[in-house]
Write an enzyme that holds these catalytic residues in place. Structure first.
Site, PDB file in Angstrom:
ATOM      1  N   LYS A 104      22.981  10.530-141.791  1.00 52.96           N
ATOM      2  CA  LYS A 104      21.816  10.838-142.474  1.00 52.96           C
ATOM      3  C   LYS A 104      20.575  10.115-142.080  1.00 52.96           C
ATOM      4  O   LYS A 104      20.865   8.618-142.107  1.00 52.96           O
ATOM      5  CB  LYS A 104      22.236  10.900-143.778  1.00 52.96           C
ATOM      6  CG  LYS A 104      20.931  11.457-144.635  1.00 52.96           C
ATOM      7  CD  LYS A 104      20.058  10.373-145.260  1.00 52.96           C
ATOM      8  CE  LYS A 104      20.748   9.184-145.827  1.00 52.96           C
ATOM      9  NZ  LYS A 104      19.862   8.112-146.493  1.00 52.96           N
ATOM     10  N   ASP A 150      22.811  11.381-152.274  1.00 57.78           N
ATOM     11  CA  ASP A 150      22.648  11.965-151.156  1.00 57.78           C
ATOM     12  C   ASP A 150      23.848  13.173-150.737  1.00 57.78           C
ATOM     13  O   ASP A 150      23.860  13.563-149.606  1.00 57.78           O
ATOM     14  CB  ASP A 150      22.930  10.993-150.073  1.00 57.78           C
ATOM     15  CG  ASP A 150      21.426  10.107-149.952  1.00 57.78           C
ATOM     16  OD1 ASP A 150      20.562  10.363-150.641  1.00 57.78           O
ATOM     17  OD2 ASP A 150      21.699   9.061-149.568  1.00 57.78           O
TER      18      ASP A 150
END
Length: 268
Positions: free
Chosen positions: A8, A128
């Site tokens: 990410k 996240d």
């Protein structure tokens, strides 16, 4: 079954305010690289987890890490033996642990389907994790769990990740934020948000880890389309117009800073 835990990055990360619950109100543009950790699973009498890979030894308590918690969070009719090939550095701003958990969610989805409340189960593991379950470009609000998928005009663009091999914990970086709201994230295409956006955690991260500034300077010298720190650091990324430019940058940085970690790929 095998699944990639896609790295990410935050193309933009705007911190708007500290909340009363101790978290921060964010606006962020998540994107994902087509490379990362690897999870492989097989049937077992009970859940098991082993780690390998370059950074596998840095997971001091593999049975208490986020993958083990994700296994416990998702009901299955049988146990799974999970092997986690840890290719991403730990505490690096790449959502590595969250990406691993997200990959496990996708494996469960592939085999059994996910429960209707999968999003809340993912959010309980980390802010996240819901974005990492989707692993597609999206806007995150709130603590990062309120997601808005967006069509990306940067899909397929070459990206180079660089980390000075220095772990950086998220908490102290957020604590170092100056609490000044610099304004909302831009609107428009993903490319515009990325170019006109910023990472409000860059400055406090550099205070704690000055090598981040060195990485950004070195990336800037390779003439990327965009270079920025990801998340709370210390990993930085650079986007390039084509593969040749990225490969030339990788060679240049490897020669100048042979100790730095690199990963090349493309945005999903």
């Amino acid at each position: 079954m095998i699944e990639t835990a896609y790295a990410k990055i935050n193309l933009a990360l705007h911190v708007r305010r500290r909340r009363e619950d101790g978290y921060h109100e964010l606006e962020t543009l998540f994107a994902f690289v087509d490379a990362g950790d690897k999870l492989s699973i097989s049937s077992a009498a009970r859940d098991e987890l082993r780690t390998c890979g370059e950074f596998g030894g840095e997971l001091a308590d593999p049975f208490g890490n986020i993958v083990a918690k994700a296994l416990s969070a998702l009901p299955r009719p049988q146990g799974w033996a999970v092997t986690l090939e840890k290719n991403l550095p730990v505490a690096a701003g790449l959502g590595g642990g969250s990406a691993d958990a997200g990959a496990l969610f996708r494996l469960v989805e592939r085999e059994y389907g996910l429960p209707d409340d999968w999003h809340s189960r993912a959010a309980e593991l980390g802010a996240d994790v819901p974005a990492c379950v989707l692993s597609q470009t999206c806007i995150g609000r709130g603590t990062g769990t309120e997601l808005e998928p967006v069509e990306s005009d940067l899909a397929g663009i070459p990206v180079l990740l660089v980390n000075p091999r220095l772990p950086l914990a998220t908490g102290p970086v957020f604590k170092g934020w100056d609490a000044v709201d610099q304004g909302p994230m831009p609107q428009g295409p993903v490319s515009r948000i990325a170019l006109e956006g910023r990472n409000d955690l860059e400055a406090p991260a550099i205070v704690l880890c000055p090598a981040i500034a060195d990485v950004l300077t070195a990336l800037g010298d390779t003439h990327p389309w965009l270079a920025r720190m990801s998340g709370s650091g210390a990993t930085c990324f650079a986007l390039y117009e084509d593969d040749a430019a990225r490969e030339a940058a990788a060679v240049q940085l490897a020669a100048q800073h042979p100790g730095w970690w690199q990963l090349a790929g493309h945005l999903r």
